[in-house]
Motif scaffolding. Sequence first.
Motif, PDB file in Angstrom:
ATOM      1  N   UNK A   1      30.142  27.377  32.335  1.00 11.16           N
ATOM      2  CA  UNK A   1      30.785  26.154  32.389  1.00 11.16           C
ATOM      3  C   UNK A   1      30.880  25.598  34.060  1.00 11.16           C
ATOM      4  N   UNK A   2      31.004  26.387  34.656  1.00 13.27           N
ATOM      5  CA  UNK A   2      30.821  26.001  36.176  1.00 13.27           C
ATOM      6  C   UNK A   2      29.503  25.359  36.650  1.00 13.27           C
ATOM      7  N   UNK A   3      28.406  25.975  36.179  1.00 11.74           N
ATOM      8  CA  UNK A   3      27.090  25.530  36.356  1.00 11.74           C
ATOM      9  C   UNK A   3      26.732  24.395  35.792  1.00 11.74           C
ATOM     10  N   UNK A   4      27.220  24.058  34.535  1.00 12.62           N
ATOM     11  CA  UNK A   4      27.217  22.947  33.650  1.00 12.62           C
ATOM     12  C   UNK A   4      27.800  21.592  34.291  1.00 12.62           C
ATOM     13  N   UNK A   5      28.932  21.989  34.909  1.00 14.17           N
ATOM     14  CA  UNK A   5      29.454  20.850  35.822  1.00 14.17           C
ATOM     15  C   UNK A   5      28.466  20.310  36.886  1.00 14.17           C
ATOM     16  N   UNK A   6      27.804  21.405  37.528  1.00 18.23           N
ATOM     17  CA  UNK A   6      26.980  21.155  38.625  1.00 18.23           C
ATOM     18  C   UNK A   6      25.478  20.431  38.383  1.00 18.23           C
ATOM     19  N   UNK A   7      24.967  20.783  37.047  1.00 16.79           N
ATOM     20  CA  UNK A   7      24.015  20.344  36.606  1.00 16.79           C
ATOM     21  C   UNK A   7      24.030  20.354  35.109  1.00 16.79           C
ATOM     22  N   UNK A   8      24.334  19.327  34.499  1.00 19.06           N
ATOM     23  CA  UNK A   8      24.479  19.338  32.960  1.00 19.06           C
ATOM     24  C   UNK A   8      23.000  19.319  32.188  1.00 19.06           C
ATOM     25  N   UNK A   9      22.085  19.412  32.845  1.00 19.98           N
ATOM     26  CA  UNK A   9      20.765  19.503  32.258  1.00 19.98           C
ATOM     27  C   UNK A   9      20.382  21.071  31.867  1.00 19.98           C
TER      28      UNK A   9
END
Length: 62
Positions: free
Chosen positions: A29-37
Amino acid sequence: MTTDFKRHIGDGEVFHVFIFQELAIEFIDKKLLENCNLEFNIYNGKGDFLFTKDKNEKRLMA
């Protein structure tokens, strides 16, 4: 992709290992906030596929 999010060309770690599935989901979830791709595939300790998670949802693959 390596664990430091660089293109895998034969060197580097390619898996993050978490003791609990909840910790893996928090990381994702944290990484998806940084890069949603990004898209993440989750496997259990035996190597069995559990699910994929991306910006839209968590889903099982057929």
